[in-house]
Scaffold this active site. Structure first.
Site, PDB file in Angstrom:
ATOM      1  N   GLU A 130      -3.053   7.168 -11.648  1.00  0.00           N
ATOM      2  CA  GLU A 130      -4.110   7.191 -12.848  1.00  0.00           C
ATOM      3  C   GLU A 130      -3.898   8.552 -13.624  1.00  0.00           C
ATOM      4  OE1 GLU A 130      -8.256   6.430 -11.830  1.00  0.00           O
ATOM      5  OE2 GLU A 130      -8.799   7.926 -13.172  1.00  0.00           O
ATOM      6  N   SER A 174      -9.334  10.129  -8.580  1.00  0.00           N
ATOM      7  CA  SER A 174      -8.481   9.132  -8.097  1.00  0.00           C
ATOM      8  C   SER A 174      -7.141   9.391  -8.386  1.00  0.00           C
ATOM      9  CB  SER A 174      -8.985   7.591  -8.396  1.00  0.00           C
ATOM     10  OG  SER A 174     -10.302   7.317  -7.730  1.00  0.00           O
ATOM     11  N   ARG A 234      -9.142   1.869 -16.873  1.00  0.00           N
ATOM     12  CA  ARG A 234      -8.460   3.087 -16.826  1.00  0.00           C
ATOM     13  C   ARG A 234      -7.511   2.903 -17.869  1.00  0.00           C
ATOM     14  NH1 ARG A 234     -12.202   2.818 -13.952  1.00  0.00           N
ATOM     15  NH2 ARG A 234     -13.210   2.565 -15.947  1.00  0.00           N
TER      16      ARG A 234
HETATM   17  C1  LIG Z   1     -13.519  15.355  -9.294  1.00  0.00           C
HETATM   18  C2  LIG Z   1     -13.114  14.298 -10.287  1.00  0.00           C
HETATM   19  C3  LIG Z   1     -13.683  12.981 -10.462  1.00  0.00           C
HETATM   20  C4  LIG Z   1     -13.275  12.027 -11.317  1.00  0.00           C
HETATM   21  N1  LIG Z   1     -13.845  10.897 -11.364  1.00  0.00           N
HETATM   22  C5  LIG Z   1     -13.676  10.053 -12.527  1.00  0.00           C
HETATM   23  C6  LIG Z   1     -14.469   8.639 -12.459  1.00  0.00           C
HETATM   24  O1  LIG Z   1     -15.027   8.365 -11.756  1.00  0.00           O
HETATM   25  N2  LIG Z   1     -14.026   7.917 -13.356  1.00  0.00           N
HETATM   26  C7  LIG Z   1     -13.018   8.233 -14.372  1.00  0.00           C
HETATM   27  O2  LIG Z   1     -12.583   7.148 -15.080  1.00  0.00           O
HETATM   28  N3  LIG Z   1     -12.249   9.095 -14.325  1.00  0.00           N
HETATM   29  C8  LIG Z   1     -12.570  10.260 -13.268  1.00  0.00           C
HETATM   30  N4  LIG Z   1     -12.032  11.455 -13.261  1.00  0.00           N
HETATM   31  C9  LIG Z   1     -10.691  11.722 -14.072  1.00  0.00           C
HETATM   32  C10 LIG Z   1     -11.156  12.477 -15.268  1.00  0.00           C
HETATM   33  O3  LIG Z   1     -12.299  13.212 -15.215  1.00  0.00           O
HETATM   34  C11 LIG Z   1     -11.370  11.787 -16.595  1.00  0.00           C
HETATM   35  O4  LIG Z   1     -10.224  11.259 -16.925  1.00  0.00           O
HETATM   36  C12 LIG Z   1     -11.510  12.307 -17.881  1.00  0.00           C
HETATM   37  O5  LIG Z   1     -11.958  11.820 -19.039  1.00  0.00           O
HETATM   38  C13 LIG Z   1     -10.529  13.489 -18.179  1.00  0.00           C
HETATM   39  O6  LIG Z   1     -10.960  14.429 -19.415  1.00  0.00           O
HETATM   40  P1  LIG Z   1     -10.315  15.702 -19.552  1.00  0.00           P
HETATM   41  O7  LIG Z   1     -10.866  16.226 -20.615  1.00  0.00           O
HETATM   42  O8  LIG Z   1     -10.137  16.726 -18.493  1.00  0.00           O
HETATM   43  O9  LIG Z   1      -8.836  15.325 -19.979  1.00  0.00           O
HETATM   44  P2  LIG Z   1      -7.367  16.098 -19.722  1.00  0.00           P
HETATM   45  O10 LIG Z   1      -7.259  15.825 -18.195  1.00  0.00           O
HETATM   46  O11 LIG Z   1      -7.178  17.429 -20.374  1.00  0.00           O
HETATM   47  O12 LIG Z   1      -6.347  15.161 -20.492  1.00  0.00           O
HETATM   48  C14 LIG Z   1      -6.191  13.726 -19.986  1.00  0.00           C
HETATM   49  C15 LIG Z   1      -5.346  12.999 -20.857  1.00  0.00           C
HETATM   50  O13 LIG Z   1      -6.156  12.809 -22.201  1.00  0.00           O
HETATM   51  C16 LIG Z   1      -5.063  13.421 -23.142  1.00  0.00           C
HETATM   52  N5  LIG Z   1      -6.171  13.982 -24.029  1.00  0.00           N
HETATM   53  C17 LIG Z   1      -7.383  14.682 -23.770  1.00  0.00           C
HETATM   54  N6  LIG Z   1      -8.143  14.856 -24.671  1.00  0.00           N
HETATM   55  C18 LIG Z   1      -7.609  14.399 -25.719  1.00  0.00           C
HETATM   56  C19 LIG Z   1      -8.050  14.025 -27.338  1.00  0.00           C
HETATM   57  N7  LIG Z   1      -9.155  14.723 -27.809  1.00  0.00           N
HETATM   58  N8  LIG Z   1      -7.345  13.191 -27.890  1.00  0.00           N
HETATM   59  C20 LIG Z   1      -6.129  12.706 -27.516  1.00  0.00           C
HETATM   60  N9  LIG Z   1      -5.541  12.817 -26.317  1.00  0.00           N
HETATM   61  C21 LIG Z   1      -6.345  13.654 -25.281  1.00  0.00           C
HETATM   62  C22 LIG Z   1      -4.509  14.362 -22.577  1.00  0.00           C
HETATM   63  O14 LIG Z   1      -3.322  14.695 -23.487  1.00  0.00           O
HETATM   64  C23 LIG Z   1      -4.196  13.679 -21.419  1.00  0.00           C
HETATM   65  O15 LIG Z   1      -2.997  12.563 -21.331  1.00  0.00           O
HETATM   66  C24 LIG Z   1     -12.104  12.281 -12.321  1.00  0.00           C
HETATM   67  C25 LIG Z   1     -11.550  13.688 -12.311  1.00  0.00           C
HETATM   68  C26 LIG Z   1     -12.188  14.495 -11.285  1.00  0.00           C
HETATM   69  C27 LIG Z   1     -11.246  16.021 -10.984  1.00  0.00           C
END
Ligand SMILES: Cc1cc2nc3c(=O)[nH]c(=O)nc-3n(C[C@H](O)[C@H](O)[C@H](O)COP(=O)(O)OP(=O)(O)OC[C@H]3O[C@@H](n4cnc5c(N)ncnc54)[C@H](O)[C@@H]3O)c2cc1C
Length: 399
Positions: free
Chosen positions: A390, A247, A169
């Site tokens: 996380e 998480s 992570r």
């Molecule tokens: C129900 C649920 C279950 C989940 N299960 C898991 C799991 O099993 N495993 C896991 O690893 N994660 C899990 N996650 C966490 C999350 O889904 C992941 O980390 C996902 O990759 C975040 O993507 P996002 O587009 O929503 O990012 P955001 O929440 O929009 O951004 C997260 C971070 O990334 C940065 N960011 C986003 N896009 C970019 C880009 N293109 N360039 C540079 N920086 C960027 C943002 O500035 C921020 O710091 C879960 C979340 C939820 C709600």
């Protein structure tokens, strides 16, 4: 300011995050074209103003005050497949594509590599930020490279998994050592309708096969989605118990000596630096391994801060073995049950999974921050382990 490619009225973070919390956005840029995204980022970075990237908002907790700077909302899409002479396939995906739709696409195309990561919300661009993983697999296993726009120069560059220092992570972007925008991600996948070897007991048990076996991509995806739903780990607009960031805390890594001071029934996983395998410290642990789909994933250095004061740190004793603990177990056994709410607080520990903090309706960022601080303090006082968050926290202090 708006980039001229999105809505004129700025949404709030509560409209754009899976926890449905967070205040106003100073300057919102809805970026549906990669070319316009590069131009917008260049202009914002030249201005020297504060900025942040936003994908699907599923790993982001922003304060009720919001963020006064520029928010670059990653929404450009597209993907391209290229067969390789060695039989593998390079799949290049633009950062704004939806992660789970991509996994569904690879499964339907008979491309093996992403199937265990079914049901994770968010965008493809963000997948590398914390090297998303679940059920024993993470994207570092299939990442070929990332097209990256480097801050502050706005130079376009290509980064491999090694350049990104992908760990559990974690990456150099997550730690802030490298900043910029992920423009696209290229995966190296295998043309096969069979899954990667199953690396997680709960998955093999559900399928009635052995660890290390493969099943069809569809079967694996269905099984993972069903396991995730049972834990509220698939974001569902109709189920507030799934309105979370997944998480909230990372499974902590401590020294072996410290791990042995914890109760004997606490799950403990010895991390083997040389073989990158995770070994149960005793047979009892296997029975409790289903507490968190992350327990079997490899652990990088990023979590060394979780070692509590007084315990020997990794840096002080580099030769001492490191042990991963279950954050969910620590929370539950510190006396915080599923469904827990602070008196008067509107945020709630998920009724299905102790590691998720949810907004069952009406919670704000202050409620989420208070509950996270309470959990952290309670676990630290009970077990001497300081849990690390996380998600990316913006304006939410945990200390
Ligand atoms: C129900 C649920 C279950 C989940 N299960 C898991 C799991 O099993 N495993 C896991 O690893 N994660 C899990 N996650 C966490 C999350 O889904 C992941 O980390 C996902 O990759 C975040 O993507 P996002 O587009 O929503 O990012 P955001 O929440 O929009 O951004 C997260 C971070 O990334 C940065 N960011 C986003 N896009 C970019 C880009 N293109 N360039 C540079 N920086 C960027 C943002 O500035 C921020 O710091 C879960 C979340 C939820 C709600």
């Amino acid at each position: 300011m708006n980039s001229g490619v999105g809505p004129v009225v700025s949404p709030r973070f509560s409209d754009l995050t899976t926890l449905a919390i967070g205040g106003e956005i100073g300057h919102y840029h809805h970026l549906t074209s990669r070319k316009k995204a590069v131009a917008a980022a260049r202009s914002v970075w030249e201005s020297g103003d504060e900025w942040m990237a936003l994908g699907g908002g599923s790993n982001l907790v922003v304060s009720d005050e919001g963020f006064p700077g520029h928010v670059l909302h990653v929404a450009w899409r597209g993907k391209r497949l290229k067969a390789q002479p060695d039989g593998s396939v390079l799949l290049t995906v633009q950062a704004g594509e939806d992660w789970d739709q991509l996994v569904a696409y690879t499964v339907s195309e008979g491309l093996c590599g992403l199937e265990s990561l079914s049901g994770i919300p968010g965008t493809v661009g963000a997948s590398v930020i914390q090297n998303i993983g679940a059920y024993g697999h993470e994207i570092s296993e299939v990442l070929d490279h990332v097209d990256f726009l480097e801050w502050p120069t706005a130079a376009e560059t290509t980064l491999t998994g090694a350049d990104l220092a992908l760990g559990h992570r974690s990456s150099v972007m997550k730690t802030g050592e490298r900043q910029g925008l992920v423009l696209s991600v290229t995966f190296r996948l295998t043309k096969s309708d069979k899954s990667l070897p199953i690396a997680y007991p709960q998955v093999s048990d559900a399928l009635g096969v052995e660890l290390g076996d493969s099943v069809s991509l569809e079967k694996l995806r269905e099984t993972v989605l069903s396991l995730r739903r049972s834990k509220g780990m698939v974001h569902d607009e109709a189920d507030p118990d799934s309105w979370s960031v997944g998480s909230f805390f990372i499974n902590p890594v401590v020294t072996e000596r410290f791990a042995h001071s914890l109760p004997s029934d606490a799950p403990k996983w010895l991390l083997d630096e040389n073989t990158h395998t995770v070994i149960s410290l005793d047979a009892e642990d296997a029975a409790t391994a289903d507490l968190d789909a992350d327990l079997f994933a490899e652990q990088g250095e990023s979590n060394a801060g979780a070692i509590p004061k007084g315990a020997p740190s990794v840096k002080e004793a580099p030769s001492e073995a490191r042990v991963k603990l279950s954050a969910a177990w620590l929370i539950e056994h510190s006396g915080i049950p599923k469904g827990f709410q602070l008196p008067g607080g509107k945020a709630r520990v998920s009724t299905k999974h102790t590691l998720a903090i949810t907004n069952p309706g009406g919670a704000n960022a202050e409620d989420v921050g208070s509950l996270a601080r309470y959990i952290r303090t309670h676990v630290a006082n009970t077990f001497g382990v300081v849990l690390q968050p996380e998600p990316t926290l913006v304006g939410i202090p945990l200390d």
